[in-house]
Scaffold this motif. Sequence first.
Motif, short mmCIF file in Angstrom:
data_model
loop_
_atom_site.label_atom_id
_atom_site.label_comp_id
_atom_site.label_asym_id
_atom_site.label_seq_id
_atom_site.Cartn_x
_atom_site.Cartn_y
_atom_site.Cartn_z
N TRP A 176 -6.56 -11.83 -5.97
CA TRP A 176 -5.93 -10.99 -5.01
C TRP A 176 -4.44 -11.10 -5.07
CZ3 TRP A 176 -1.92 -12.66 -2.05
CH2 TRP A 176 -1.86 -14.12 -1.54
N PHE B 213 -5.54 -3.79 -0.22
CA PHE B 213 -6.93 -3.88 0.30
C PHE B 213 -7.29 -5.01 -0.16
CE2 PHE B 213 -6.74 0.74 1.70
CZ PHE B 213 -7.21 0.79 2.87
N LYS B 214 -7.44 -5.06 -1.12
CA LYS B 214 -7.97 -6.47 -1.90
C LYS B 214 -7.22 -7.82 -1.03
CE LYS B 214 -9.40 -8.99 -5.79
NZ LYS B 214 -9.02 -8.49 -7.76
N ASP C 152 -3.34 -8.93 -8.71
CA ASP C 152 -2.82 -7.15 -8.35
C ASP C 152 -2.01 -7.27 -7.51
OD1 ASP C 152 -4.69 -6.87 -10.52
OD2 ASP C 152 -5.84 -8.15 -8.30
N ASN D 195 -2.26 1.56 -8.71
CA ASN D 195 -3.67 0.62 -8.42
C ASN D 195 -3.28 0.07 -7.03
OD1 ASN D 195 -5.00 1.55 -9.70
ND2 ASN D 195 -4.12 -0.39 -11.58
N LYS D 196 -2.16 0.66 -5.91
CA LYS D 196 -1.37 0.22 -5.07
C LYS D 196 -2.45 -0.31 -3.90
CE LYS D 196 0.75 4.65 -3.48
NZ LYS D 196 2.25 4.99 -2.91
N PHE D 197 -3.41 0.53 -3.62
CA PHE D 197 -4.52 0.72 -2.83
C PHE D 197 -5.18 -0.03 -3.09
CE2 PHE D 197 -2.84 5.18 -2.29
CZ PHE D 197 -2.24 5.74 -1.84
N TYR D 198 -5.78 -0.42 -4.07
CA TYR D 198 -6.65 -1.44 -4.76
C TYR D 198 -6.36 -2.45 -4.33
CZ TYR D 198 -9.33 -4.68 -7.48
OH TYR D 198 -10.30 -5.80 -8.12
N ALA D 199 -4.91 -2.75 -5.00
CA ALA D 199 -3.94 -4.14 -4.53
C ALA D 199 -4.60 -4.32 -2.57
CB ALA D 199 -3.08 -4.48 -5.25
N GLU E 108 1.23 -5.19 -8.61
CA GLU E 108 1.36 -3.86 -7.36
C GLU E 108 2.89 -3.68 -6.70
OE1 GLU E 108 0.27 -1.21 -8.41
OE2 GLU E 108 -1.05 -2.74 -9.95
N GLY F 286 0.87 -1.29 0.02
CA GLY F 286 0.43 0.08 0.05
C GLY F 286 1.03 1.54 0.00
#
Length: 499
Positions: free
Chosen positions: A241, A168-169, A244, A162-166, A248, A156
Amino acid sequence: MAGLPILSILTYTPLVGALTILAFRIMAGANVASTASKGIALITSIIALVVSLVALSAFDANKVGYQFLESVPWFGGSSYKLGVDGMSIALIVLTTALTPLCVLQSATSIKDRLAEYMICFLVLEALMIGVFCALDLVLFYVFFEGGLIPMFLIIGVWGGKNKFYAAFKFFLYTLLGSLLLLIALIYMGITAGTTDVVVLQNGLNPVTGALLFPPEVQTWLWLAFFASFAVKLPMVPVHTWLPDAHVEAPTAGSVVLAAVMLKMGGYGFLRFSLPMFPEASQLFQPLMFTLSVVAIVYASLIAFRQTDIKKLVAYSSIAHMGFVTLGIFAFNEIGIQGAIFQMISHGVISGALFFCVGVIYDRMHTREIAFYGGLVHRMPVYAALFMLFSMANVGLPGTSGFIGEILTMVGGFQASTWAAAGAALGVIFSAVYMLTLYRRVVFGEMTNEKLFDIKDVTALEFFILGLLAIMALTFGVFPGLIFDLTKGSTLEILRMIGQ
Protein backbone atom coordinates in the motif's frame (compact mmCIF):
# COMPACT_ATOMS: atom_id res chain seq x y z
CA MET A 1 4.13 23.43 34.59
CA ALA A 2 2.67 21.89 37.72
CA GLY A 3 -1.03 21.20 37.26
CA LEU A 4 -1.03 22.44 33.67
CA PRO A 5 -2.46 19.83 31.25
CA ILE A 6 0.22 20.58 28.70
CA LEU A 7 -0.28 17.34 26.76
CA SER A 8 -3.99 17.98 26.30
CA ILE A 9 -3.21 21.54 25.24
CA LEU A 10 -0.65 20.22 22.78
CA THR A 11 -2.95 17.53 21.41
CA TYR A 12 -5.98 19.72 20.88
CA THR A 13 -4.35 22.96 19.72
CA PRO A 14 -4.44 21.80 16.06
CA LEU A 15 -8.14 20.93 16.46
CA VAL A 16 -8.83 24.50 17.58
CA GLY A 17 -7.21 25.72 14.37
CA ALA A 18 -9.23 23.25 12.30
CA LEU A 19 -12.49 24.38 13.93
CA THR A 20 -11.55 28.02 13.32
CA ILE A 21 -11.05 27.36 9.61
CA LEU A 22 -14.33 25.43 9.52
CA ALA A 23 -16.12 28.42 11.09
CA PHE A 24 -14.66 30.70 8.41
CA ARG A 25 -15.77 28.22 5.76
CA ILE A 26 -19.34 28.16 7.05
CA MET A 27 -19.77 31.87 7.74
CA ALA A 28 -17.59 33.58 5.13
CA GLY A 29 -17.61 31.19 2.20
CA ALA A 30 -15.02 29.16 0.34
CA ASN A 31 -12.92 32.01 -1.07
CA VAL A 32 -12.46 33.85 2.22
CA ALA A 33 -11.86 30.60 4.10
CA SER A 34 -9.27 29.49 1.55
CA THR A 35 -7.28 32.68 2.01
CA ALA A 36 -7.65 32.71 5.80
CA SER A 37 -6.82 29.01 6.17
CA LYS A 38 -3.19 29.58 5.20
CA GLY A 39 -2.54 31.94 8.08
CA ILE A 40 -4.69 30.07 10.59
CA ALA A 41 -3.08 26.71 9.85
CA LEU A 42 0.42 28.18 9.99
CA ILE A 43 -0.18 30.04 13.26
CA THR A 44 -1.85 27.00 14.82
CA SER A 45 0.94 24.64 13.82
CA ILE A 46 3.58 27.08 15.11
CA ILE A 47 1.74 27.36 18.44
CA ALA A 48 1.71 23.54 18.66
CA LEU A 49 5.45 23.53 17.93
CA VAL A 50 6.10 26.09 20.66
CA VAL A 51 4.02 24.13 23.19
CA SER A 52 5.93 20.94 22.32
CA LEU A 53 9.24 22.76 22.80
CA VAL A 54 8.04 24.06 26.16
CA ALA A 55 7.19 20.49 27.15
CA LEU A 56 10.59 19.35 25.90
CA SER A 57 12.40 22.02 27.91
CA ALA A 58 10.51 20.98 31.07
CA PHE A 59 11.09 17.25 30.46
CA ASP A 60 13.55 15.66 32.88
CA ALA A 61 15.59 13.15 30.86
CA ASN A 62 17.13 11.73 34.04
CA LYS A 63 13.77 10.81 35.50
CA VAL A 64 12.49 7.26 34.97
CA GLY A 65 8.90 6.74 33.87
CA TYR A 66 6.25 8.90 32.28
CA GLN A 67 5.96 12.64 32.85
CA PHE A 68 3.22 15.30 32.54
CA LEU A 69 0.67 12.64 33.49
CA GLU A 70 -3.03 13.37 33.05
CA SER A 71 -5.67 10.83 34.03
CA VAL A 72 -9.46 11.06 34.08
CA PRO A 73 -11.75 7.99 34.44
CA TRP A 74 -13.51 7.26 31.19
CA PHE A 75 -15.65 4.10 31.00
CA GLY A 76 -15.26 0.57 32.29
CA GLY A 77 -11.61 0.05 33.09
CA SER A 78 -10.50 2.69 30.60
CA SER A 79 -9.37 6.23 31.28
CA TYR A 80 -8.33 9.36 29.46
CA LYS A 81 -4.67 9.03 30.36
CA LEU A 82 -1.80 10.93 28.77
CA GLY A 83 1.91 10.91 29.51
CA VAL A 84 5.25 10.97 27.73
CA ASP A 85 8.73 9.56 28.08
CA GLY A 86 11.85 10.50 26.14
CA MET A 87 10.93 8.44 23.08
CA SER A 88 7.43 9.84 22.74
CA ILE A 89 8.40 13.48 23.38
CA ALA A 90 11.04 13.18 20.64
CA LEU A 91 8.46 11.87 18.16
CA ILE A 92 6.01 14.59 19.19
CA VAL A 93 8.56 17.34 18.53
CA LEU A 94 9.34 15.74 15.16
CA THR A 95 5.61 15.88 14.33
CA THR A 96 5.13 19.48 15.40
CA ALA A 97 8.35 20.60 13.68
CA LEU A 98 7.39 19.13 10.31
CA THR A 99 3.76 20.27 10.28
CA PRO A 100 4.44 24.04 9.81
CA LEU A 101 6.79 23.18 6.93
CA CYS A 102 4.06 21.04 5.35
CA VAL A 103 1.56 23.88 5.78
CA LEU A 104 3.94 26.35 4.11
CA GLN A 105 4.51 24.02 1.17
CA SER A 106 0.82 23.20 0.79
CA ALA A 107 -0.21 26.86 0.82
CA THR A 108 1.42 27.29 -2.59
CA SER A 109 0.98 23.83 -4.16
CA ILE A 110 -2.65 23.04 -3.26
CA LYS A 111 -4.99 24.93 -5.58
CA ASP A 112 -8.44 23.50 -4.83
CA ARG A 113 -10.36 23.31 -1.56
CA LEU A 114 -7.43 24.66 0.42
CA ALA A 115 -9.52 25.33 3.54
CA GLU A 116 -10.73 21.74 3.66
CA TYR A 117 -7.18 20.51 3.07
CA MET A 118 -5.84 22.52 5.99
CA ILE A 119 -8.63 21.22 8.21
CA CYS A 120 -7.66 17.64 7.36
CA PHE A 121 -4.01 18.36 7.97
CA LEU A 122 -4.56 19.94 11.38
CA VAL A 123 -6.88 17.14 12.48
CA LEU A 124 -4.23 14.65 11.36
CA GLU A 125 -1.58 16.46 13.41
CA ALA A 126 -3.75 16.32 16.52
CA LEU A 127 -4.35 12.58 16.12
CA MET A 128 -0.67 11.84 15.52
CA ILE A 129 0.31 13.74 18.66
CA GLY A 130 -2.38 11.84 20.56
CA VAL A 131 -0.89 8.50 19.49
CA PHE A 132 2.42 9.38 21.14
CA CYS A 133 0.75 10.72 24.30
CA ALA A 134 -1.87 8.05 25.00
CA LEU A 135 -1.29 5.80 28.01
CA ASP A 136 -4.55 3.90 27.73
CA LEU A 137 -5.05 1.22 25.09
CA VAL A 138 -8.56 2.35 24.15
CA LEU A 139 -7.45 5.98 23.86
CA PHE A 140 -4.42 4.91 21.83
CA TYR A 141 -6.63 2.92 19.47
CA VAL A 142 -8.94 5.93 18.93
CA PHE A 143 -6.01 8.15 17.98
CA PHE A 144 -4.22 5.39 16.04
CA GLU A 145 -7.21 4.54 13.85
CA GLY A 146 -8.60 8.07 13.74
CA GLY A 147 -5.55 9.20 11.76
CA LEU A 148 -6.65 7.00 8.86
CA ILE A 149 -9.58 9.28 8.05
CA PRO A 150 -7.80 12.61 7.37
CA MET A 151 -4.97 10.84 5.53
CA PHE A 152 -7.53 8.93 3.46
CA LEU A 153 -9.09 12.26 2.49
CA ILE A 154 -5.73 13.93 1.79
CA ILE A 155 -4.83 11.15 -0.66
CA GLY A 156 -8.33 10.59 -2.05
CA VAL A 157 -9.27 14.25 -2.65
CA TRP A 158 -5.95 15.99 -3.36
CA GLY A 159 -3.96 13.08 -4.78
CA GLY A 160 -2.93 12.14 -8.33
CA LYS A 161 -4.79 10.41 -11.12
CA ASN A 162 -5.03 7.04 -9.31
CA LYS A 163 -5.86 8.64 -5.98
CA PHE A 164 -9.01 6.64 -5.28
CA TYR A 165 -7.25 3.30 -5.72
CA ALA A 166 -4.33 4.40 -3.53
CA ALA A 167 -6.57 5.91 -0.84
CA PHE A 168 -8.79 2.86 -0.48
CA LYS A 169 -5.80 0.51 -0.54
CA PHE A 170 -4.15 2.52 2.23
CA PHE A 171 -7.34 2.61 4.27
CA LEU A 172 -8.26 -1.07 3.90
CA TYR A 173 -4.76 -2.42 4.57
CA THR A 174 -4.27 -0.41 7.74
CA LEU A 175 -7.85 -0.87 8.97
CA LEU A 176 -7.89 -4.63 8.46
CA GLY A 177 -4.52 -4.93 10.16
CA SER A 178 -5.91 -3.16 13.19
CA LEU A 179 -9.00 -5.33 13.59
CA LEU A 180 -6.93 -8.00 15.34
CA LEU A 181 -5.47 -5.27 17.53
CA LEU A 182 -8.99 -4.30 18.56
CA ILE A 183 -9.87 -7.90 19.43
CA ALA A 184 -6.71 -8.24 21.50
CA LEU A 185 -7.40 -4.93 23.21
CA ILE A 186 -10.88 -6.06 24.23
CA TYR A 187 -9.54 -9.36 25.56
CA MET A 188 -6.84 -7.61 27.55
CA GLY A 189 -9.30 -5.14 29.01
CA ILE A 190 -11.66 -7.89 30.14
CA THR A 191 -8.88 -10.12 31.50
CA ALA A 192 -6.91 -7.44 33.32
CA GLY A 193 -9.89 -5.28 34.26
CA THR A 194 -8.07 -2.24 32.90
CA THR A 195 -6.58 -0.85 29.71
CA ASP A 196 -4.06 1.30 31.55
CA VAL A 197 -0.77 0.97 29.67
CA VAL A 198 1.36 1.35 32.81
CA VAL A 199 -0.46 -1.49 34.58
CA LEU A 200 -0.31 -3.73 31.50
CA GLN A 201 3.40 -3.04 31.02
CA ASN A 202 4.00 -4.16 34.60
CA GLY A 203 2.48 -7.52 33.63
CA LEU A 204 1.01 -8.27 37.06
CA ASN A 205 -2.52 -8.05 38.40
CA PRO A 206 -2.48 -5.00 40.72
CA VAL A 207 -4.77 -6.80 43.22
CA THR A 208 -3.59 -10.43 43.27
CA GLY A 209 -0.04 -9.99 41.97
CA ALA A 210 -0.59 -12.87 39.51
CA LEU A 211 0.82 -12.81 35.97
CA LEU A 212 -1.70 -11.07 33.71
CA PHE A 213 -0.90 -12.94 30.52
CA PRO A 214 0.89 -16.33 30.59
CA PRO A 215 3.38 -17.04 27.77
CA GLU A 216 0.93 -19.03 25.63
CA VAL A 217 -1.57 -16.16 25.73
CA GLN A 218 1.19 -13.63 25.07
CA THR A 219 1.93 -15.38 21.79
CA TRP A 220 -1.54 -14.76 20.39
CA LEU A 221 -1.73 -11.22 21.73
CA TRP A 222 1.69 -10.43 20.26
CA LEU A 223 0.57 -11.68 16.85
CA ALA A 224 -2.57 -9.51 17.02
CA PHE A 225 -0.52 -6.40 17.80
CA PHE A 226 2.00 -7.42 15.14
CA ALA A 227 -0.72 -7.53 12.48
CA SER A 228 -1.42 -3.84 13.04
CA PHE A 229 2.09 -2.50 13.58
CA ALA A 230 3.61 -4.51 10.70
CA VAL A 231 1.14 -2.95 8.25
CA LYS A 232 1.68 0.54 9.61
CA LEU A 233 5.50 0.31 9.50
CA PRO A 234 5.16 -1.34 6.84
CA MET A 235 6.94 -4.69 6.75
CA VAL A 236 7.22 -7.06 3.80
CA PRO A 237 4.88 -8.61 2.61
CA VAL A 238 2.17 -6.16 3.81
CA HIS A 239 3.98 -3.15 2.35
CA THR A 240 2.37 -2.78 -1.06
CA TRP A 241 0.00 0.00 0.00
CA LEU A 242 2.86 2.39 0.76
CA PRO A 243 4.36 3.03 -2.72
CA ASP A 244 0.89 3.64 -4.18
CA ALA A 245 -0.05 5.97 -1.33
CA HIS A 246 3.18 7.95 -1.67
CA VAL A 247 2.94 8.30 -5.43
CA GLU A 248 -0.63 9.59 -5.37
CA ALA A 249 -0.49 11.72 -2.21
CA PRO A 250 0.29 15.44 -2.45
CA THR A 251 3.82 16.37 -1.40
CA ALA A 252 2.98 17.31 2.20
CA GLY A 253 0.88 14.16 2.55
CA SER A 254 3.86 12.03 1.51
CA VAL A 255 6.08 13.93 3.94
CA VAL A 256 3.90 13.34 6.98
CA LEU A 257 3.12 9.76 5.94
CA ALA A 258 6.80 8.81 5.71
CA ALA A 259 8.13 11.02 8.49
CA VAL A 260 5.53 10.38 11.19
CA MET A 261 2.82 7.84 10.40
CA LEU A 262 5.22 5.01 9.58
CA LYS A 263 6.92 5.58 12.93
CA MET A 264 3.71 4.58 14.71
CA GLY A 265 4.52 0.95 13.86
CA GLY A 266 7.97 1.09 15.44
CA TYR A 267 6.59 3.08 18.36
CA GLY A 268 3.90 0.44 18.87
CA PHE A 269 6.45 -2.37 19.07
CA LEU A 270 8.49 -0.44 21.64
CA ARG A 271 5.59 0.88 23.71
CA PHE A 272 3.33 -2.19 23.71
CA SER A 273 4.66 -5.41 22.15
CA LEU A 274 8.01 -5.64 23.95
CA PRO A 275 6.97 -4.50 27.46
CA MET A 276 3.58 -6.25 27.56
CA PHE A 277 4.59 -9.51 25.86
CA PRO A 278 8.30 -10.01 26.64
CA GLU A 279 8.33 -13.81 26.31
CA ALA A 280 6.49 -13.72 22.99
CA SER A 281 8.75 -10.94 21.71
CA GLN A 282 11.82 -13.07 22.36
CA LEU A 283 10.11 -16.08 20.82
CA PHE A 284 9.51 -14.18 17.58
CA GLN A 285 12.94 -12.54 17.45
CA PRO A 286 14.18 -14.81 14.60
CA LEU A 287 11.04 -14.04 12.59
CA MET A 288 11.51 -10.30 13.07
CA PHE A 289 15.18 -10.49 12.09
CA THR A 290 14.25 -12.42 8.95
CA LEU A 291 11.52 -9.97 7.96
CA SER A 292 13.81 -7.02 8.69
CA VAL A 293 16.60 -8.32 6.44
CA VAL A 294 14.11 -9.25 3.71
CA ALA A 295 12.65 -5.73 3.84
CA ILE A 296 16.08 -4.09 3.67
CA VAL A 297 17.38 -6.17 0.76
CA TYR A 298 14.16 -6.68 -1.19
CA ALA A 299 12.96 -3.07 -1.00
CA SER A 300 16.43 -1.80 -1.97
CA LEU A 301 16.48 -4.01 -5.07
CA ILE A 302 12.97 -2.95 -6.04
CA ALA A 303 13.88 0.71 -5.50
CA PHE A 304 16.71 0.41 -8.02
CA ARG A 305 14.23 -0.61 -10.74
CA GLN A 306 11.80 2.27 -10.25
CA THR A 307 11.19 4.90 -12.92
CA ASP A 308 9.18 7.24 -10.66
CA ILE A 309 11.26 9.28 -8.18
CA LYS A 310 8.57 9.22 -5.51
CA LYS A 311 8.12 5.48 -5.72
CA LEU A 312 11.88 5.01 -5.40
CA VAL A 313 11.94 7.08 -2.20
CA ALA A 314 8.90 5.12 -0.95
CA TYR A 315 10.70 1.79 -1.33
CA SER A 316 13.73 3.37 0.31
CA SER A 317 11.51 4.10 3.32
CA ILE A 318 10.50 0.45 3.55
CA ALA A 319 14.17 -0.56 3.57
CA HIS A 320 15.05 1.97 6.26
CA MET A 321 12.20 0.81 8.45
CA GLY A 322 13.82 -2.62 8.28
CA PHE A 323 16.75 -1.17 10.21
CA VAL A 324 14.29 0.05 12.84
CA THR A 325 12.81 -3.40 13.48
CA LEU A 326 16.30 -4.95 13.43
CA GLY A 327 17.39 -2.59 16.20
CA ILE A 328 14.20 -3.01 18.23
CA PHE A 329 14.39 -6.81 18.34
CA ALA A 330 18.11 -6.89 19.08
CA PHE A 331 17.00 -6.48 22.72
CA ASN A 332 20.03 -4.43 23.70
CA GLU A 333 20.63 -0.77 24.48
CA ILE A 334 22.61 -0.01 21.33
CA GLY A 335 19.99 -1.55 19.05
CA ILE A 336 16.96 0.11 20.63
CA GLN A 337 18.70 3.49 20.92
CA GLY A 338 19.67 3.14 17.27
CA ALA A 339 16.11 2.22 16.28
CA ILE A 340 14.64 5.28 18.00
CA PHE A 341 17.33 7.50 16.48
CA GLN A 342 16.68 5.96 13.06
CA MET A 343 12.98 6.81 13.36
CA ILE A 344 13.76 10.46 14.09
CA SER A 345 16.50 10.63 11.45
CA HIS A 346 14.41 8.98 8.77
CA GLY A 347 11.59 11.39 9.56
CA VAL A 348 13.87 14.31 8.73
CA ILE A 349 15.61 12.78 5.70
CA SER A 350 12.61 11.14 4.03
CA GLY A 351 10.56 14.28 4.60
CA ALA A 352 13.29 16.33 2.93
CA LEU A 353 13.51 13.94 -0.02
CA PHE A 354 9.77 14.15 -0.62
CA PHE A 355 9.99 17.94 -0.42
CA CYS A 356 12.77 17.75 -3.03
CA VAL A 357 10.58 15.68 -5.31
CA GLY A 358 7.78 18.19 -4.80
CA VAL A 359 10.02 21.08 -5.91
CA ILE A 360 10.57 19.70 -9.40
CA TYR A 361 7.10 18.17 -9.67
CA ASP A 362 5.45 21.55 -9.04
CA ARG A 363 7.47 22.92 -11.98
CA MET A 364 7.29 20.07 -14.48
CA HIS A 365 4.29 18.02 -13.25
CA THR A 366 6.06 14.72 -13.73
CA ARG A 367 8.13 12.47 -11.50
CA GLU A 368 9.57 10.28 -14.24
CA ILE A 369 13.32 9.96 -13.80
CA ALA A 370 13.88 9.80 -17.57
CA PHE A 371 12.30 13.24 -18.01
CA TYR A 372 15.07 14.94 -16.06
CA GLY A 373 18.82 15.26 -16.39
CA GLY A 374 21.33 18.07 -16.07
CA LEU A 375 19.39 20.00 -13.43
CA VAL A 376 22.67 21.16 -11.92
CA HIS A 377 23.02 23.59 -14.84
CA ARG A 378 19.76 25.39 -14.03
CA MET A 379 19.22 24.56 -10.33
CA PRO A 380 22.60 24.56 -8.55
CA VAL A 381 21.15 25.30 -5.10
CA TYR A 382 18.58 22.55 -5.52
CA ALA A 383 21.32 20.18 -6.70
CA ALA A 384 23.38 20.87 -3.57
CA LEU A 385 20.47 20.32 -1.19
CA PHE A 386 19.30 17.22 -3.02
CA MET A 387 22.83 15.83 -2.82
CA LEU A 388 22.97 16.40 0.94
CA PHE A 389 19.73 14.53 1.54
CA SER A 390 20.69 11.75 -0.88
CA MET A 391 23.96 11.24 0.99
CA ALA A 392 22.13 11.31 4.32
CA ASN A 393 19.75 8.67 3.02
CA VAL A 394 22.72 6.51 2.06
CA GLY A 395 24.16 6.92 5.55
CA LEU A 396 27.11 9.23 4.93
CA PRO A 397 29.12 9.87 8.14
CA GLY A 398 28.38 13.32 9.48
CA THR A 399 24.67 13.00 8.73
CA SER A 400 21.97 11.58 10.96
CA GLY A 401 21.42 8.69 8.56
CA PHE A 402 24.81 7.22 9.45
CA ILE A 403 24.18 7.19 13.20
CA GLY A 404 20.88 5.32 13.00
CA GLU A 405 22.08 2.69 10.56
CA ILE A 406 25.40 1.94 12.24
CA LEU A 407 23.86 1.60 15.70
CA THR A 408 21.05 -0.70 14.58
CA MET A 409 23.59 -2.89 12.78
CA VAL A 410 25.93 -2.97 15.79
CA GLY A 411 23.01 -3.83 18.06
CA GLY A 412 21.81 -6.43 15.57
CA PHE A 413 25.32 -7.89 15.31
CA GLN A 414 25.40 -8.50 19.06
CA ALA A 415 22.20 -10.55 18.72
CA SER A 416 22.63 -12.14 15.29
CA THR A 417 25.65 -12.02 13.00
CA TRP A 418 23.73 -13.09 9.92
CA ALA A 419 21.04 -10.45 10.41
CA ALA A 420 23.63 -7.69 10.68
CA ALA A 421 25.41 -9.01 7.57
CA GLY A 422 22.14 -8.97 5.64
CA ALA A 423 21.41 -5.42 6.78
CA ALA A 424 24.88 -4.35 5.64
CA LEU A 425 23.93 -5.40 2.10
CA GLY A 426 21.11 -2.87 2.29
CA VAL A 427 23.61 -0.09 2.98
CA ILE A 428 25.46 -0.99 -0.22
CA PHE A 429 22.26 -1.25 -2.24
CA SER A 430 20.98 2.09 -0.94
CA ALA A 431 24.16 3.77 -2.21
CA VAL A 432 23.58 2.19 -5.61
CA TYR A 433 20.00 3.34 -6.12
CA MET A 434 20.38 6.81 -4.56
CA LEU A 435 23.58 7.67 -6.43
CA THR A 436 22.08 6.36 -9.66
CA LEU A 437 18.98 8.48 -9.12
CA TYR A 438 21.06 11.57 -8.37
CA ARG A 439 23.27 11.07 -11.40
CA ARG A 440 20.33 10.64 -13.77
CA VAL A 441 18.34 13.59 -12.44
CA VAL A 442 21.03 16.16 -11.64
CA PHE A 443 24.18 15.42 -13.65
CA GLY A 444 24.80 15.04 -17.38
CA GLU A 445 23.73 17.27 -20.23
CA MET A 446 20.31 18.90 -20.21
CA THR A 447 18.76 17.46 -23.36
CA ASN A 448 15.06 17.96 -22.56
CA GLU A 449 14.05 21.35 -23.98
CA LYS A 450 11.21 21.61 -21.46
CA LEU A 451 13.82 21.95 -18.72
CA PHE A 452 15.67 24.89 -20.24
CA ASP A 453 13.60 27.48 -18.38
CA ILE A 454 13.26 25.63 -15.08
CA LYS A 455 13.89 27.87 -12.06
CA ASP A 456 15.98 27.14 -8.98
CA VAL A 457 14.45 26.86 -5.51
CA THR A 458 12.42 29.80 -4.26
CA ALA A 459 13.12 31.52 -0.96
CA LEU A 460 10.32 29.52 0.69
CA GLU A 461 11.61 26.20 -0.67
CA PHE A 462 15.15 27.07 0.42
CA PHE A 463 13.85 27.91 3.89
CA ILE A 464 12.06 24.54 4.22
CA LEU A 465 14.91 22.44 2.84
CA GLY A 466 17.52 24.49 4.68
CA LEU A 467 15.91 23.85 8.05
CA LEU A 468 15.77 20.12 7.34
CA ALA A 469 19.40 20.16 6.22
CA ILE A 470 20.39 21.80 9.50
CA MET A 471 18.51 19.13 11.43
CA ALA A 472 20.08 16.25 9.46
CA LEU A 473 23.59 17.64 10.00
CA THR A 474 23.04 18.63 13.63
CA PHE A 475 21.77 15.19 14.64
CA GLY A 476 24.61 13.61 12.65
CA VAL A 477 27.29 15.61 14.46
CA PHE A 478 25.60 15.81 17.87
CA PRO A 479 23.59 12.56 18.22
CA GLY A 480 23.64 12.97 21.99
CA LEU A 481 20.83 15.49 21.61
CA ILE A 482 18.55 12.52 20.97
CA PHE A 483 20.41 9.82 22.89
CA ASP A 484 20.34 11.79 26.14
CA LEU A 485 16.60 12.21 25.72
CA THR A 486 15.76 8.60 24.89
CA LYS A 487 18.23 6.69 27.08
CA GLY A 488 15.83 6.48 30.03
CA SER A 489 13.07 5.08 27.78
CA THR A 490 15.45 2.52 26.33
CA LEU A 491 16.67 1.28 29.71
CA GLU A 492 13.11 1.06 31.00
CA ILE A 493 12.04 -1.03 28.00
CA LEU A 494 15.00 -3.35 28.55
CA ARG A 495 14.07 -3.68 32.21
CA MET A 496 10.51 -4.63 31.30
CA ILE A 497 11.68 -7.41 28.99
CA GLY A 498 14.23 -8.66 31.50
CA GLN A 499 17.39 -7.67 29.63
